[in-house]
Design a protein around this motif. Structure first.
Motif, PDB file in Angstrom:
ATOM      1  N   LYS A 449      21.891 -78.858  57.842  1.00  0.00           N
ATOM      2  CA  LYS A 449      22.238 -80.235  57.486  1.00  0.00           C
ATOM      3  C   LYS A 449      23.753 -80.442  57.468  1.00  0.00           C
ATOM      4  CE  LYS A 449      18.092 -81.034  54.688  1.00  0.00           C
ATOM      5  NZ  LYS A 449      17.552 -81.175  53.312  1.00  0.00           N
ATOM      6  N   THR A 450      24.472 -79.473  56.926  1.00  0.00           N
ATOM      7  CA  THR A 450      25.928 -79.623  56.823  1.00  0.00           C
ATOM      8  C   THR A 450      26.615 -79.342  58.155  1.00  0.00           C
ATOM      9  OG1 THR A 450      26.071 -77.361  55.948  1.00  0.00           O
ATOM     10  CG2 THR A 450      26.035 -79.156  54.351  1.00  0.00           C
ATOM     11  N   ASN A 451      25.912 -78.664  59.059  1.00  0.00           N
ATOM     12  CA  ASN A 451      26.392 -78.482  60.429  1.00  0.00           C
ATOM     13  C   ASN A 451      25.251 -78.862  61.365  1.00  0.00           C
ATOM     14  OD1 ASN A 451      27.345 -77.708  62.922  1.00  0.00           O
ATOM     15  ND2 ASN A 451      27.380 -75.507  62.489  1.00  0.00           N
ATOM     16  N   PRO A 452      25.077 -80.149  61.640  1.00  0.00           N
ATOM     17  CA  PRO A 452      23.920 -80.604  62.430  1.00  0.00           C
ATOM     18  C   PRO A 452      23.935 -80.153  63.880  1.00  0.00           C
ATOM     19  CG  PRO A 452      25.426 -82.423  61.965  1.00  0.00           C
ATOM     20  CD  PRO A 452      25.902 -81.265  61.149  1.00  0.00           C
ATOM     21  N   ASN A 453      25.019 -79.501  64.311  1.00  0.00           N
ATOM     22  CA  ASN A 453      25.062 -78.927  65.656  1.00  0.00           C
ATOM     23  C   ASN A 453      24.590 -77.473  65.678  1.00  0.00           C
ATOM     24  OD1 ASN A 453      26.220 -81.255  66.944  1.00  0.00           O
ATOM     25  ND2 ASN A 453      28.171 -80.710  65.987  1.00  0.00           N
ATOM     26  N   LEU A 454      24.300 -76.895  64.525  1.00  0.00           N
ATOM     27  CA  LEU A 454      23.888 -75.498  64.448  1.00  0.00           C
ATOM     28  C   LEU A 454      22.541 -75.305  65.136  1.00  0.00           C
ATOM     29  CD1 LEU A 454      24.309 -72.624  63.328  1.00  0.00           C
ATOM     30  CD2 LEU A 454      23.160 -73.389  61.231  1.00  0.00           C
ATOM     31  N   LYS A 455      22.479 -74.351  66.041  1.00  0.00           N
ATOM     32  CA  LYS A 455      21.253 -74.067  66.779  1.00  0.00           C
ATOM     33  C   LYS A 455      20.626 -72.761  66.269  1.00  0.00           C
ATOM     34  CE  LYS A 455      21.701 -77.586  69.626  1.00  0.00           C
ATOM     35  NZ  LYS A 455      22.991 -78.127  69.178  1.00  0.00           N
ATOM     36  N   ILE A 456      19.294 -72.723  66.298  1.00  0.00           N
ATOM     37  CA  ILE A 456      18.530 -71.574  65.805  1.00  0.00           C
ATOM     38  C   ILE A 456      17.621 -71.068  66.922  1.00  0.00           C
ATOM     39  CG2 ILE A 456      17.010 -70.713  63.996  1.00  0.00           C
ATOM     40  CD1 ILE A 456      19.551 -71.943  62.877  1.00  0.00           C
ATOM     41  N   LEU A 457      17.590 -69.750  67.112  1.00  0.00           N
ATOM     42  CA  LEU A 457      16.643 -69.128  68.036  1.00  0.00           C
ATOM     43  C   LEU A 457      15.791 -68.137  67.248  1.00  0.00           C
ATOM     44  CD1 LEU A 457      15.444 -68.439  70.805  1.00  0.00           C
ATOM     45  CD2 LEU A 457      17.342 -66.811  71.132  1.00  0.00           C
ATOM     46  N   LEU A 458      14.489 -68.410  67.168  1.00  0.00           N
ATOM     47  CA  LEU A 458      13.550 -67.555  66.445  1.00  0.00           C
ATOM     48  C   LEU A 458      12.779 -66.684  67.431  1.00  0.00           C
ATOM     49  CD1 LEU A 458      11.867 -66.574  64.056  1.00  0.00           C
ATOM     50  CD2 LEU A 458      10.562 -68.714  64.188  1.00  0.00           C
ATOM     51  N   ASN A 459      12.834 -65.364  67.229  1.00  0.00           N
ATOM     52  CA  ASN A 459      12.135 -64.398  68.067  1.00  0.00           C
ATOM     53  C   ASN A 459      11.168 -63.574  67.229  1.00  0.00           C
ATOM     54  OD1 ASN A 459      14.029 -64.382  70.728  1.00  0.00           O
ATOM     55  ND2 ASN A 459      15.310 -64.469  68.894  1.00  0.00           N
ATOM     56  N   GLY A 460      10.019 -63.231  67.792  1.00  0.00           N
ATOM     57  CA  GLY A 460       9.066 -62.408  67.060  1.00  0.00           C
ATOM     58  C   GLY A 460       8.084 -61.727  67.992  1.00  0.00           C
ATOM     59  N   MET A 479      10.559 -76.174  57.391  1.00  0.00           N
ATOM     60  CA  MET A 479      11.934 -76.261  56.912  1.00  0.00           C
ATOM     61  C   MET A 479      12.190 -77.657  56.359  1.00  0.00           C
ATOM     62  SD  MET A 479      13.813 -73.474  57.359  1.00  0.00           S
ATOM     63  CE  MET A 479      15.461 -74.085  57.631  1.00  0.00           C
ATOM     64  N   PRO A 480      12.831 -77.754  55.194  1.00  0.00           N
ATOM     65  CA  PRO A 480      13.112 -79.068  54.607  1.00  0.00           C
ATOM     66  C   PRO A 480      14.316 -79.743  55.255  1.00  0.00           C
ATOM     67  CG  PRO A 480      13.914 -77.338  53.158  1.00  0.00           C
ATOM     68  CD  PRO A 480      13.225 -76.652  54.294  1.00  0.00           C
ATOM     69  N   VAL A 481      14.156 -80.110  56.537  1.00  0.00           N
ATOM     70  CA  VAL A 481      15.217 -80.809  57.266  1.00  0.00           C
ATOM     71  C   VAL A 481      14.621 -82.030  57.950  1.00  0.00           C
ATOM     72  CG1 VAL A 481      16.528 -78.693  57.678  1.00  0.00           C
ATOM     73  CG2 VAL A 481      14.867 -79.454  59.379  1.00  0.00           C
ATOM     74  N   GLN A 482      15.489 -82.925  58.382  1.00  0.00           N
ATOM     75  CA  GLN A 482      15.052 -84.118  59.095  1.00  0.00           C
ATOM     76  C   GLN A 482      14.393 -83.709  60.413  1.00  0.00           C
ATOM     77  OE1 GLN A 482      17.864 -83.612  57.598  1.00  0.00           O
ATOM     78  NE2 GLN A 482      18.512 -85.402  56.418  1.00  0.00           N
ATOM     79  N   PRO A 483      13.407 -84.472  60.875  1.00  0.00           N
ATOM     80  CA  PRO A 483      12.718 -84.127  62.134  1.00  0.00           C
ATOM     81  C   PRO A 483      13.659 -83.917  63.310  1.00  0.00           C
ATOM     82  CG  PRO A 483      11.523 -85.847  60.978  1.00  0.00           C
ATOM     83  CD  PRO A 483      12.796 -85.632  60.211  1.00  0.00           C
ATOM     84  N   MET A 486      14.909 -80.418  63.792  1.00  0.00           N
ATOM     85  CA  MET A 486      13.980 -79.418  64.314  1.00  0.00           C
ATOM     86  C   MET A 486      14.136 -79.245  65.818  1.00  0.00           C
ATOM     87  SD  MET A 486      12.594 -78.053  61.782  1.00  0.00           S
ATOM     88  CE  MET A 486      11.556 -76.989  62.772  1.00  0.00           C
ATOM     89  N   ASN A 487      14.774 -80.206  66.476  1.00  0.00           N
ATOM     90  CA  ASN A 487      15.068 -80.058  67.904  1.00  0.00           C
ATOM     91  C   ASN A 487      16.116 -78.984  68.158  1.00  0.00           C
ATOM     92  OD1 ASN A 487      13.275 -82.132  68.625  1.00  0.00           O
ATOM     93  ND2 ASN A 487      14.851 -83.698  68.272  1.00  0.00           N
ATOM     94  N   ASN A 488      16.819 -78.559  67.093  1.00  0.00           N
ATOM     95  CA  ASN A 488      17.823 -77.502  67.217  1.00  0.00           C
ATOM     96  C   ASN A 488      17.205 -76.110  67.216  1.00  0.00           C
ATOM     97  OD1 ASN A 488      19.574 -79.623  67.053  1.00  0.00           O
ATOM     98  ND2 ASN A 488      20.715 -78.889  65.272  1.00  0.00           N
ATOM     99  N   VAL A 489      15.896 -76.014  67.011  1.00  0.00           N
ATOM    100  CA  VAL A 489      15.223 -74.724  66.887  1.00  0.00           C
ATOM    101  C   VAL A 489      14.430 -74.439  68.156  1.00  0.00           C
ATOM    102  CG1 VAL A 489      13.621 -73.331  65.526  1.00  0.00           C
ATOM    103  CG2 VAL A 489      15.025 -75.088  64.401  1.00  0.00           C
ATOM    104  N   SER A 490      14.587 -73.224  68.676  1.00  0.00           N
ATOM    105  CA  SER A 490      13.785 -72.772  69.812  1.00  0.00           C
ATOM    106  C   SER A 490      13.077 -71.476  69.448  1.00  0.00           C
ATOM    107  CB  SER A 490      14.654 -72.588  71.063  1.00  0.00           C
ATOM    108  OG  SER A 490      15.758 -71.743  70.796  1.00  0.00           O
TER     109      SER A 490
END
Length: 526
Positions: A449-460, A479-483, A486-490
């Motif tokens: 939220k404080t860095n809305p450009n932050l991107k996340i890559l989840l691997n498993g 995750m308790p974030v705005q919808p 969630m576009n920042n997550v892959s």
């Protein structure tokens, strides 16, 4: 190893019982009287090259330490000497070159696993799903080192590897009390996160990398740490990260399939582990009707897990016998476990129970970190698995290879003992003064939220029962974030286990996915 209190079991997120390794309240010998080398930063520089997917990369390597200080950063109060190995690609503008900080989990694990198995310039060869024979081990050029995409910093957690807590009191009794204070301050969710954040900011200053694209890469408990560190860096140190890369994620410990029977009334872990049970039964040919392909099958299991199965578990004692029988028969189709066993278990099978029972007809136990592995059950009559065949299969190769490599190639640690795990007697799971199960989803959410450009890559990995892939997927989608955020997550899933990179084909995919993620988010104009 299984029959531990839940708080300890949850601490064992990577490769063993680090938290209960030694119950004696005694300072380890190499920390009792810190030498000058422990109180001041050290560095050993070497050079080398690696061929990554056919492209040669020359690099400078630095094996060294950074000394952390108390919360007020007082120079006369050194608290931890943290060991790292950094690899810097030659002939690149460091101000534009991405830098990735990499660590394993534990908590209290050294980062030998990601270093020698995933992204370092040398990789140790281990068997894909069986026990690796004893030494000599083979150390080869790592075709999938991440050095083509980023400079790399492998960090050992406080007390692990060559990292050490520091007590500098001259009086022995005062020094022991000071060491107890250090353990209390550092060995916990918040203290550990603060230490890593402090290490990173000091590293950026030492090597002039404040203006470089910055990434965190954590595995297992390292993902828990990454959520805390990302929030600390963003909101306490004004460090905007380009990306956070998560491997084998656990952010909310209420989703863990380790010991949910000790937390009755919370059935979510059973539901989220079911797809991993199904993948494992598929791999070992234990399904009554084998599907043609794994992934469509897992999608079917996921729908059942959060649908009919979740409703049945929610009914509790109100579930009638006919419905219980029907659910058990469906679970049998998805797990290969006998219907009678599933009914006797009240439809609730812990990770340890599944590992022990799936191959029970051969008296074998599957792995926990990677259920593709299997080994002889220590006690065929036990209720749960009593060890992890995967850990036993590859750990010696990693430890031997690194001990040889760090001394011969990196010229560091000749007179020191490299610890696989820190000597942690108790880990403080309290986070932000909350005494319940650890949940750092709010930390990662705050960083996003404080860095809305932050991107996340989840691997498993599909075959990971330490941190099941569907549990990670569930956490991320809650995750308790705005919808829009969630576009920042892959997401990327692999036909491997907790240590995805232990399977070479998955390692290549992991490298390519992470390298692409960095290239797409480093903000460098090309």
């Amino acid at each position: 190893m299984r029959k531990l209190p839940l708080a300890i079991a949850l601490a064992v997120m990577l490769l063993g019982n680090a938290a209960a390794a030694d119950k004696k309240d005694k300072t380890p010998p190499d920390e009792a009287k810190p030498e000058a080398a422990l109180l001041k930063p050290q560095a050993s520089t070497s050079e080398g090259s690696v061929s990554v997917e056919g492209k040669r990369i020359a690099y400078k390597a630095v094996a060294g330490t950074i000394v952390l200080h108390g919360k007020d950063d007082k120079e006369n109060d050194p608290t931890v000497s943290m060991f790292y190995v950094a690899y810097f690609k030659k002939s690149d503008d460091a101000t534009k070159r991405p830098i990735t900080f990499i660590y394993n989990g534990g908590p209290g694990s050294a980062t030998v696993w990601l270093h020698m198995g995933a992204f370092g310039p040398r990789r140790v060869i281990t068997k894909d799903d069986s026990h690796t024979p004893a030494a000599p081990y083979q150390l080869v050029n790592n075709d999938y080192s991440l050095l083509d995409a980023s400079d790399l910093v492998f960090i050992d957690a406080p007390g692990a590897g060559f990292s050490r807590l520091i007590a500098n009191e001259s009086d022995a009794s005062k020094r022991e009390e000071q060491m107890k204070d250090r353990r209390k301050e550092i060995y916990g969710v918040d203290g550990d996160g603060h230490a890593f954040a402090q290490f990173i900011t000091q590293f950026l200053s030492r090597y002039g990398r404040w203006n470089s694209p910055k990434y965190l890469f954590g595995e297992s408990y390292g993902t828990t740490r990454s959520a805390v560190v990302a929030n600390d860096l963003e909101n306490e140190n004004s460090v905007d990260l380009n990306g956070v890369i998560l491997l084998s994620q656990i952010l909310n410990f209420d989703t863990s399939i380790d010991g949910p029977d000790q937390n009755p009334g919370v059935d979510l872990p059973y539901e989220l582990a079911l797809p991993t049970y199904a993948a494992t039964a598929y791999y070992h040919h234990k399904l009554p009707q084998a599907p043609a392909d794994l992934e469509p099958f897992l999608q079917e299991v996921e729908q059942f897990a959060l649908g009919d199965y979740a409703q049945a578990l929610m009914a509790g004692s109100r579930l009638d016998d006919a419905r219980k029988q029907a659910v058990a028969e469906k679970l049998h189709q998805y797990t290969g476990l006998p219907v009678a066993y599933l009914i006797k278990a009240n439809l609730r099978v812990t990770g340890g129970m599944f590992e022990h029972e799936l191959l029970g007809d051969t008296n074998d136990t599957t792995g926990r970190l990677d259920t593709r592995f299997a080994g002889p059950s220590l006690d065929p009559l036990s209720k749960e698995a009593e060890y992890d065949p995967q850990s036993s299969s590859i750990s010696s190769a990693y430890i031997a290879a690194f001990n040889d490599y760090v001394r011969k190639d990196l010229k560091f640690g000749q007179e020191q003992n490299y610890r696989e795990f820190a000597d942690i007697k108790e880990w403080d799971f309290k986070h932000n003064n909350h005494d319940g199960a650890v949940n750092v989803m709010p930390d990662l959410a705050m960083a996003m939220k404080t860095n809305p450009n932050l991107k996340i890559l989840l691997n498993g990995g599909y075959y990971d029962l330490a941190t099941p892939f569907y549990a990670a997927d569930y956490e991320m989608h809650h995750m308790p974030v705005q919808p829009a955020l969630m576009n920042n997550v892959s997401y990327a899933w692999y036909p491997s286990g907790h240590m995805v990179y232990a399977h070479e084909e998955s390692l290549k995919l992991l490298h390519d996915n992470v390298a692409r993620f960095i290239e797409q988010t480093d903000n460098v104009k090309r």
